[in-house]
Enzyme design. Structure first.
Site, PDB file in Angstrom:
ATOM      1  CB  SER A  73      69.887  11.811  43.529  1.00 40.22           C
ATOM      2  OG  SER A  73      71.224  12.188  43.814  1.00 40.22           O
ATOM      3  CE  LYS A  74      74.823  15.366  42.661  1.00 40.98           C
ATOM      4  NZ  LYS A  74      74.808  14.161  43.500  1.00 40.98           N
TER       5      LYS A  74
END
Length: 368
Positions: free
Chosen positions: A185-186
């Site tokens: 998700s980064k």
């Protein structure tokens, strides 16, 4: 039209052929632990961030843990950290044997409040761990001055903020060490867990390299007790592909954040985030603040019913987590308020205009 909070496939599909080609090349080498792909990824990360050393680590959490180990922070030490952040920040401090000392956060950028931190200094305080939250740097001039005044080590938790800048300098260059995450998700999202430690200190870099591989150097000779904190060669190779696109990903997030700021019909009592002066925000999250008892939760339910992905980061501040109940009570009213009021909505770079419009329509329906 439903709009997910994050769509990793929308980012990865255009790179599918290149990613598969890289996978095949690594597969053919038979070299899956350390080696050329790892070294190349580390060089490219160091160049991108502007740090002298970048050392790949098995996860963002392990990056914090190995940094604490390298700095010899442990039993009898206290580390100042914000209460409003992801658990790994304080969890790693606790795992090192040190004590996390929870500080409240600022109203404007949700990062550590130095006025609150100053009241918590004791002779045991050894370090401060500022978190560059949601893609925006802390005020690193103030934090460096604070650390210098109190003779503290600075460990940057930059898990959410690769590419973010303060006065034109990327995070990862202000502390003795900095820790990054490549969780999917980064902004630089990997294909599993992965992390990075940066430092401009040669001796510290050498120590971290040994610690990530059981403290071993040369092979089967152990100068210290480390761990298996290695990042897989395949993960490094795949991330090298995406690293070349990181600036364009950040531009897409910034474009979407700017569109929200200009067009989102916010309900009464709802506040949008903003990039503060001298901060290059990379918008890992676009986090609204909705005041009023129960209104955030009602807003979240409203969006979910309309297929709009949203998430609460974070519903319980760290000083109120059950596992830290034996620590002294903390006075963190802003952190507690944020946990009741924040809600993050989709901002990932691959959002198309129709999806942004759908988010705006759903927000408008709640506002009316």
């Amino acid at each position: 039209m439903s709009v997910p909070l994050l769509d990793v496939n929308a980012q990865n599909r255009p790179l599918e052929a290149e990613l598969k080609d890289v996978f095949a090349k690594v597969l053919a080498t038979g070299r899956f632990i350390l080696g050329e792909e790892v070294e190349a990824f580390e060089r490219e990360c160091a160049q991108y961030i502007g740090a002298k050393h970048a050392i790949s680590i098995s996860s963002g959490t392990d990056a914090i843990l190995v940094a604490l180990m390298a700095l010899e922070i442990g039993a009898g030490d206290e580390v100042l950290c914000p209460s409003f952040t992801f658990f790994a920040t304080a969890g790693c401090i606790s795992r090192s044997g040190a004590v996390p000392v929870f500080c409240d956060v600022r109203e404007d950028d949700f990062t550590i409040d130095l006025a609150a931190a100053a009241k918590l200094i004791t002779p045991k305080t050894k370090a401060i761990m500022p978190v560059h939250l949601f893609g925006q740097c802390c005020d690193m001039d103030a934090i460096r001055a604070f650390a210098d005044e109190h003779k503290l080590i600075v460990i940057e938790d930059a898990a959410q903020s690769i590419g973010a800048t303060f006065k034109g300098v990327q995070c990862g260059n202000f502390g003795e060490v900095a820790c990054f995450s490549f969780f999917p998700s980064k902004n630089l999202g990997g294909f599993g867990d992965g992390g990075l430690v940066t430092t401009n200190n040669d001796a510290l870099a050498e120590k971290i390299l040994k610690l990530r591989n059981h403290g071993m150097h040369p092979r089967y000779y152990h100068q210290m007790v480390g761990g298996n904190f290695r990042m897989d060669a395949l993960q490094c190779a795949l991330l090298r592909v995406k690293l070349r696109h990181l600036d364009s990903y950040a531009e897409g997030r910034a474009r979407n954040a700017a569109w929200y700021a200009a067009n989102l019909p916010l309900p009464e009592g709802c506040k949008a985030p903003a990039a503060l002066e001298n901060r290059g925000h990379v918008w890992n999250q676009f986090t609204l603040r909705i005041a009023g008892e129960g209104r955030r939760d009602a807003f979240k339910q409203h969006l979910a019913e309309r297929g709009i992905g949203c998430e609460i980061y974070y519903p319980v501040p760290l000083h109120q987590q059950e596992c830290f109940a034996d620590l002294p009570a903390s006075d963190c009213p802003v952190s507690e308020a944020l946990s009741r009021e924040v809600l993050s909505i989709p901002v990932y770079p691959e959002l198309v205009q129709a999806q942004l419009d759908e988010v705006a329509l759903a927000v408008a329906a709640f506002a009316s």
